[in-house]
Design an enzyme around this catalytic site. Sequence first.
Site, PDB file in Angstrom:
ATOM      1  N   SER B  88      -4.255   0.327   2.811  1.00 13.64           N
ATOM      2  CA  SER B  88      -4.151   0.550   1.242  1.00 13.64           C
ATOM      3  C   SER B  88      -4.765  -0.799   0.819  1.00 13.64           C
ATOM      4  O   SER B  88      -5.435  -0.678  -0.229  1.00 13.64           O
ATOM      5  CB  SER B  88      -2.687   0.760   1.154  1.00 13.64           C
ATOM      6  OG  SER B  88      -2.152   2.012   1.509  1.00 13.64           O
ATOM      7  N   LYS B 207       3.704   2.117  11.313  1.00 15.04           N
ATOM      8  CA  LYS B 207       3.775   1.093  10.174  1.00 15.04           C
ATOM      9  C   LYS B 207       4.685   1.914   9.024  1.00 15.04           C
ATOM     10  O   LYS B 207       4.019   2.907   8.393  1.00 15.04           O
ATOM     11  CB  LYS B 207       2.646   0.712   9.799  1.00 15.04           C
ATOM     12  CG  LYS B 207       2.514  -0.092   8.414  1.00 15.04           C
ATOM     13  CD  LYS B 207       1.266  -0.430   7.777  1.00 15.04           C
ATOM     14  CE  LYS B 207       1.474  -1.085   6.482  1.00 15.04           C
ATOM     15  NZ  LYS B 207       0.142  -1.230   5.956  1.00 15.04           N
ATOM     16  N   SER B 209       5.968   1.088   5.416  1.00  9.27           N
ATOM     17  CA  SER B 209       6.062   0.390   4.180  1.00  9.27           C
ATOM     18  C   SER B 209       6.961   0.562   3.178  1.00  9.27           C
ATOM     19  O   SER B 209       7.131   0.092   2.036  1.00  9.27           O
ATOM     20  CB  SER B 209       4.642   0.546   3.359  1.00  9.27           C
ATOM     21  OG  SER B 209       3.707   0.032   4.202  1.00  9.27           O
TER      22      SER B 209
END
Lengths: 339, 339, 339, 339
Positions: B88, B207, B209
Amino acid sequence: MRRAVSNLTRFCGGSGFITPGRAPRTATVVMSVSRLSSTSSGRLDVSGIYPPIATPFNKDESIAFDKLTENMQKWNKIAFGGYVVQGSNGEYVYQTAEERIKVVEHVVKAAAPGKVILAGSGCESTRDTIEMTNRMADVGADAALVVTPSYYKGGMHNRALISHFTKVADDSKIPILLYSVPGNTGIDLDPEVIIVLSCHPNIIGLKDSGGDIAKLAHLVISTQSNDFQIMAGSAGFLLPAYLIGCVGGVCGAANMLGQELCDLEQLYKQGKLKEATNLQQRIVAPNACVTKRFGVPGLKVAMEWFGYYGGPVRSPLQPITSEQEEIMQTVFKLSGFIH
Amino acid sequence: MRRAVSNLTRFCGGSGFITPGRAPRTATVVMSVSRLSSTSSGRLDVSGIYPPIATPFNKDESIAFDKLTENMQKWNKIAFGGYVVQGSNGEYVYQTAEERIKVVEHVVKAAAPGKVILAGSGCESTRDTIEMTNRMADVGADAALVVTPSYYKGGMHNRALISHFTKVADDSKIPILLYSVPGNTGIDLDPEVIIVLSCHPNIIGLKDSGGDIAKLAHLVISTQSNDFQIMAGSAGFLLPAYLIGCVGGVCGAANMLGQELCDLEQLYKQGKLKEATNLQQRIVAPNACVTKRFGVPGLKVAMEWFGYYGGPVRSPLQPITSEQEEIMQTVFKLSGFIH
Amino acid sequence: MRRAVSNLTRFCGGSGFITPGRAPRTATVVMSVSRLSSTSSGRLDVSGIYPPIATPFNKDESIAFDKLTENMQKWNKIAFGGYVVQGSNGEYVYQTAEERIKVVEHVVKAAAPGKVILAGSGCESTRDTIEMTNRMADVGADAALVVTPSYYKGGMHNRALISHFTKVADDSKIPILLYSVPGNTGIDLDPEVIIVLSCHPNIIGLKDSGGDIAKLAHLVISTQSNDFQIMAGSAGFLLPAYLIGCVGGVCGAANMLGQELCDLEQLYKQGKLKEATNLQQRIVAPNACVTKRFGVPGLKVAMEWFGYYGGPVRSPLQPITSEQEEIMQTVFKLSGFIH
Amino acid sequence: MRRAVSNLTRFCGGSGFITPGRAPRTATVVMSVSRLSSTSSGRLDVSGIYPPIATPFNKDESIAFDKLTENMQKWNKIAFGGYVVQGSNGEYVYQTAEERIKVVEHVVKAAAPGKVILAGSGCESTRDTIEMTNRMADVGADAALVVTPSYYKGGMHNRALISHFTKVADDSKIPILLYSVPGNTGIDLDPEVIIVLSCHPNIIGLKDSGGDIAKLAHLVISTQSNDFQIMAGSAGFLLPAYLIGCVGGVCGAANMLGQELCDLEQLYKQGKLKEATNLQQRIVAPNACVTKRFGVPGLKVAMEWFGYYGGPVRSPLQPITSEQEEIMQTVFKLSGFIH
């Protein structure tokens, strides 16, 4: 350099939005669309009912252009204003740039004369959106439906959105309609942004799928001096939308209930409010099935019931379950659209 | 045909996830990455701190490959586990397919030996994601970080997400890490989905976030028998994440505070909890500035303060205002990272 | 007249928050709580583990005071810092003003010596909150836990919340802890508001149930000069919360896993991080069952397994289904807390 | 014992909802309200425009009963169907149980003959709601508006809400209207719940403030066989609501624009759609100011402009700022309602 848009609340006017020292590209374009009708101020007229057409796929998920032709031959017999191609119902996000262009080109060719082609050209970046818009224009799209970028939600504030749409409209060969679909993007275009952008000579309208009828009424009155055309983004509130001044609807349900939605439009225009209301009430639940409730997978199944090719969705979308199909059938039956 | 994933709650085991009658492609791949370290079960080891590198642009928004090289020369001196490219923070959604590949290729070449290259290959459709993943593998990516598709929010239920990631993992030449970033996508990967997918031999980690530390703790214990590697998706909770069993962090702030984050990792590993805690507390506010609060535009400005090339963002992202820059400076000063 | 709070970002200091010309009511109070321990600056010490006790009801939904006594006799044997009474787990919103007071009075009397009694006194209006707080003080509460008002969400901006808590703290006979529980209220107390309020002499701490560990770390460092005590609002992130500087936890799961949570606290304090981590990981899933997943109805069922009286919830809360109870049992078994 | 509501989707019919062996309390009540008009099936007729009246406070936040009388003397001259007292605009959450009753009693006495009094009696618990409803009935309320409980959001599933409203309706002396106001409560009553509850003989209608006109159209058609009366919860979509079959509106803006809203109703009933539409469009923006945008604090300021007593709000609500007041004035001027 492009003119800065420094003040959200300023009134439209003065030297306008167009970059100084450069002729607006739209001038020539307006002339080339003479086969289509225009509004009083000479803009492309996008009024009427538009199906946001589903993109047909083969079993291997490749595009079924032959099925698209067949569907269009049926749709061409209905009094649609035109077609939306590569909208949310067209699974545009699952297609490569090349595929998006090719489908637009195909629809342009297959459409009956006089149908307006609105092509969904939105990409996340401004540069990609401009390029996609002009490539779609090159293959014959009459106007572009530009969805709000949405990935960096925190960054998509009003200033960013005004800048994005202004740049796209400045550089697009064809007129632009704003496209707000918060259910998918998480971004609900602010009325203030829409009102500012309605002053741009190359931004001619809005498709709003949010369903907030009070917002639409406010926008109609606030943009009326700009000959700005507002379209309901769903059949669920089509009649109320007409009532408060919208010029038409882009309705997923028009993929299979196109005649009924055109009937609804006519009933409204003929002042037959009671009949229009009855029809509107019947449409709400089936419409919800093929939009919010079961999405494109539901839409494609229902299309089959009405003689259209629906076919598979692209992965990761999944087909609806048999239980969901049963619910849909019950709803369509109770509403009297299938037996 | 692919094996149906019919039951979310079934235990991992049996004949496995891999399509019968077909050898997993990963076998050969594992051997080819011998320059990198492996976990006890022979998987690619992705532990450590990874900067999700910002993609540098020139003033005209073209990619500044020379600046990328320069930044990497500085980053190569830090004890990072490797690099995340096209995450991102890399503005991947604003790049064409070709650009996404080229930047990965460039980073692979510019990375110091032994650095793991995790490439963000997620697209909305499954077919595009598979193609992108394998093209990134072809230019040297060691593993792929695959973000959740998100446009049709109603359709991205657990069944769809399990199907998507399973197909991608089945057909990918390199191992896959799941990537959940609800702040951008609006989709928060369900623990049940993650636990099921952790059984796939070609899905090696996650991952996350979202910042829900309890969720991460639950995932660590629930996936530990699968040698599944969980990475914190932000520097804001790096120490707590290590504490509950994460193997590392993909931290936007590592673009400019890489040394400090590697120090934090070391303090934790050496059992110097008090010093680690102090450092963690100081990092929270600056980290928030370059992530949630001011996003990539803030990140790129802060990079300049630390000798890196930040440069412009691509439109529609907008540069931060001078007031926002002042706030960021105050926060970084109060935290003692600039003077 | 009360001092205006005109500036969110001003630093704490000067003549303080207390209305000029009026002695703070807390002065006398601090002396009267001499049976309890104090922090270095002389504030009531609220560190440790607190169960937010469930209010036991009879079958007819009347309050089962006898069962409350029995539960407390068991809890009194555990090394809790004290009790939270009339928190969200106490179904306080379902009790009349009189009932809320009576339950506090009962808990004060039934608590072992040295236990701190934190009473949930929040109401929607400021005036009701002040009255409720002082009536709870009159029956022996040591401090009040004041939840954010939340009905008029648009009106509960930072200015309103600062004003509310300041007025309550000014007029309360006992110290105040802020209480942020966005899962129920939809209001997440802004760090800026908390930091400003931490300067008030009668606001001694915060219970935050949001679970954003980075926010907590930032608050710990930003309020440390004010001797402000921050408590984790859930057992799901208790160890990470201790790690980044919280002083304790108000944990729904302590209603049945009180000993285990006190063990976790001790393991952390003794530096036995590995054991603490293992215990924390095991607690996450059962804790989720009795909080987010199945709420108070789940909590009360689980209490029965551990020898406490759970009993019915008040309507409109509904008992969990037998399927949900089975899921809970599986989770508690897999985590090793029941057999 | 009360009859279990085991199946959301069952059709209404059979022995009905009422507890067997017990006469419905409503029978006698219906007779006592003979001063009011009835629907074809003999239910209390709640059609028309209702202001949800603001509760006037003195400077010290006590209730200004004299001002309430004065306001009502003005409102009594308008062709309202009746009054909603203790709705969201009445700041009911900031009043004690005693105050809520007293204000209802006062409004009952001050109302002109023939006005229907709808009293907001919702509390978080079922038992408190029943008691409050019957106490309001005792002081003369004709029907009760019962808001969805909302604190334990996870627990307020369809089963819980059906149980709650059924119990309240079973035990209430007066008819009940459901009240869904998701902007405040975070709970949006599901159409399925509403349809099931519309079969209860003592539940006669719904006030829906969500603004989803398609939902309302669906509800109108789905509940029409039950003589169920649906009211728009805002002036922003009053005309579309009438169009699709709603019987009236509970409109915050009727506190100061009552005559205009009754005019709108008349224009619609006389088939003067164009004039009705123009008026509707003008009303949207001012209505937004006194509802979503500036809430009750804005409403009370605007009331003053039209000769009503607005006065202060209760804390923690804050008065609007002077900048906000200026915006409101501009909006009301542009819409032509003030000069």
